[in-house]
Design a protein around this motif. Sequence first.
Motif, short mmCIF file in Angstrom:
data_model
loop_
_atom_site.label_atom_id
_atom_site.label_comp_id
_atom_site.label_asym_id
_atom_site.label_seq_id
_atom_site.Cartn_x
_atom_site.Cartn_y
_atom_site.Cartn_z
N TYR A 91 82.87 10.20 38.02
CA TYR A 91 82.87 9.85 36.46
C TYR A 91 82.39 10.85 35.53
O TYR A 91 81.35 11.64 36.28
CB TYR A 91 82.47 8.50 36.07
N GLU A 92 82.82 10.97 34.40
CA GLU A 92 82.30 12.15 33.70
C GLU A 92 82.31 11.70 32.16
O GLU A 92 82.93 10.71 31.98
CB GLU A 92 83.18 13.60 33.81
N LEU A 93 81.36 12.45 31.53
CA LEU A 93 81.44 12.00 29.79
C LEU A 93 82.28 13.33 29.43
O LEU A 93 81.87 14.41 29.38
CB LEU A 93 80.16 12.05 29.50
N SER A 94 83.33 12.70 28.88
CA SER A 94 84.10 13.78 28.24
C SER A 94 84.25 13.89 26.89
O SER A 94 84.37 12.73 25.94
CB SER A 94 85.70 13.27 28.63
N TYR A 95 84.02 14.82 26.21
CA TYR A 95 84.20 15.19 24.78
C TYR A 95 85.64 15.93 24.59
O TYR A 95 85.74 17.11 25.02
CB TYR A 95 83.20 16.11 23.83
N GLN A 96 86.51 15.67 23.68
CA GLN A 96 87.70 16.31 23.12
C GLN A 96 87.48 16.54 21.49
O GLN A 96 87.02 15.61 20.90
CB GLN A 96 88.81 15.27 23.40
N PRO A 97 87.87 17.69 21.16
CA PRO A 97 87.99 17.92 19.75
C PRO A 97 88.75 16.62 18.89
O PRO A 97 89.79 16.22 19.52
CB PRO A 97 88.82 19.15 19.53
N GLY A 98 88.06 16.19 17.98
CA GLY A 98 88.53 15.00 17.38
C GLY A 98 87.86 13.66 17.77
O GLY A 98 88.00 12.73 16.98
N ASP A 99 87.11 13.78 18.71
CA ASP A 99 86.50 12.39 18.99
C ASP A 99 85.41 12.14 18.09
O ASP A 99 84.74 13.40 17.48
CB ASP A 99 85.78 12.71 20.36
N GLY A 100 84.86 11.03 17.88
CA GLY A 100 83.78 10.89 16.80
C GLY A 100 83.18 9.55 17.39
O GLY A 100 83.71 8.67 18.22
N VAL A 101 82.18 9.11 16.28
CA VAL A 101 81.45 7.78 16.55
C VAL A 101 81.90 6.71 15.54
O VAL A 101 81.92 7.18 14.40
CB VAL A 101 80.09 8.10 16.30
N CYS A 102 82.26 5.57 15.72
CA CYS A 102 82.64 4.56 14.98
C CYS A 102 81.25 4.00 14.26
O CYS A 102 80.22 3.96 14.78
CB CYS A 102 83.02 3.36 15.70
N PHE A 103 81.46 4.31 12.80
CA PHE A 103 80.44 4.02 11.74
C PHE A 103 80.78 2.88 11.05
O PHE A 103 81.74 3.08 9.92
CB PHE A 103 80.20 5.50 11.22
N THR A 104 80.19 1.76 10.76
CA THR A 104 80.51 0.44 10.10
C THR A 104 79.45 0.43 9.15
O THR A 104 78.30 0.38 9.18
CB THR A 104 80.61 -0.72 11.05
N THR A 105 80.04 0.28 7.87
CA THR A 105 79.24 -0.13 6.80
C THR A 105 79.32 -1.64 6.21
O THR A 105 80.75 -1.85 6.24
CB THR A 105 79.70 0.79 5.35
N ALA A 106 78.40 -2.23 6.04
CA ALA A 106 78.38 -3.46 5.80
C ALA A 106 77.57 -4.04 4.99
O ALA A 106 76.54 -3.31 4.35
CB ALA A 106 78.38 -4.30 7.24
N GLU A 107 77.70 -5.49 4.39
CA GLU A 107 76.48 -5.96 3.48
C GLU A 107 76.26 -7.42 4.09
O GLU A 107 76.99 -7.81 4.69
CB GLU A 107 77.03 -6.24 2.19
N TYR A 108 74.89 -7.74 3.87
CA TYR A 108 74.50 -8.96 4.60
C TYR A 108 73.61 -9.66 3.85
O TYR A 108 72.62 -9.26 3.16
CB TYR A 108 73.75 -8.47 5.94
#
Length: 453
Positions: A91-108
């Motif tokens: 197994y490997e940790l793969s980064y490809q251009p265009g990859d990113g992190v899901c960022f959720t904005t919410a109210e509570y």
Amino acid sequence: MSAHSSLRVVDASVIRPSDVDLPPRSIPLTFFDVKWLRPPPVQRLFLYRLHGNHNVEQLISDLKASLSKALTLFYPLAGHVRLVPNSSKRYELSYQPGDGVCFTTAEYDADVDDLARPSDGEPVHVARLAPLVPPLPQGRAVLAVQATALLDGRGLALGVTVHHSAGDGASSTHFMHTWAAVCNGAVEMPPPPVIDRTLIADPRGLYDIYCKGLPSDGGEIEFATSSVSSVRDDQLVATFTLTPEVLTAIKDALAGEAARHGAPSRRCSSTLAAYSFIWSCYCRAKKEQNHTKTTHILFSVDHRARLKPPVPPKYFGNCCSPAIAGARHDELAAAGTGGLFTAFTAIASALEEEVGEGSQERWDGCIERVKEAAKAGMMFVVGSPKFRVYDTDFGFGRPAKVVAMSATATGSMPVADARDGGGGVEVALSFPADGMDRFRRCFTDAMHAIGVQ
């Protein structure tokens, strides 16, 4: 009305590294990493109090912009785990251009003061906190973030979910401190991560041993995406702070017990004192039918400086192995300081065994030892005071509370630096309501036993 029904998702975006010229990268997982492919991710919640001069929308915009810059340094966190092409076991940790992190904005609709619970031992329902940490998206992503504006803009909750195969607690908190430093415009930045997993040698073939039980037909493994997906309605979590004065009293009590038993004096760090005190309290509070059974506590030992050759302190990845202490339940639960001394003796012996000569030669049996201890009954220590989670200041102050959400299952013991920055140790415990009442009573009794009123 459920806690989730008062959470409103405002936006879901993907944050990519700010350096658009980052090339594709593939980072092979080591034997330290593959142990964590199956377990659920680590989920941590940072609760911040805000003041009238804070604009929540601007703060969240700043968090996104600084995350993008931090991901340029910690680019593996924008990628995902996959099988190495043309391999069925690597197994490997793969980064490809265009990859990113899901960022959720919410109210509570919850008040930050109700969630942060400033008083020690004052519990909050886990179900109220659970909506504030995001699940990992499908596809073996290793990081997800959620920023939630709390009631009347008086607070901000930052939920961070990291898959353990990407890195251990030292690595993930190094990332958090770097992200915070970028966001708050720190003059002095933390040192950059060392992203080179070829530094971890594997002369004994531990990778293949630890991979047993993973798919061997070339099929991709699917991650557990959350550790708090199902929470009992009555599950509570509360924080207990051991101040420097309390830690000194624990050490004095242990020295007195050692003298009474004619035992040699052993060095007792504040961290080991905290482990010993809470483990004994936990056993005393736990309803156990078989009082003579052996129960265990597991804590991680960082081997960055102990490997031959050692790896750099800021190595990004996993580099820990478990130390497992065991003792009879009735001896751990003994009244006065007897249970405390039993706990410390077992923990100190386990640490000495894990860092002693030849310890690494026993790593091939590490997973089986953990399974056996878990079957018998085990408490897991999560985190460390060394991680300084309360120093995670994005420019709007230190956290009012940090909660290790992935450890809110009964039997886990999150440990951190004390939130007042005074050098104490903060420990969190999670129980149903009746168990929490018992633990609080046992904690108070144990404080009296070491002379703290």
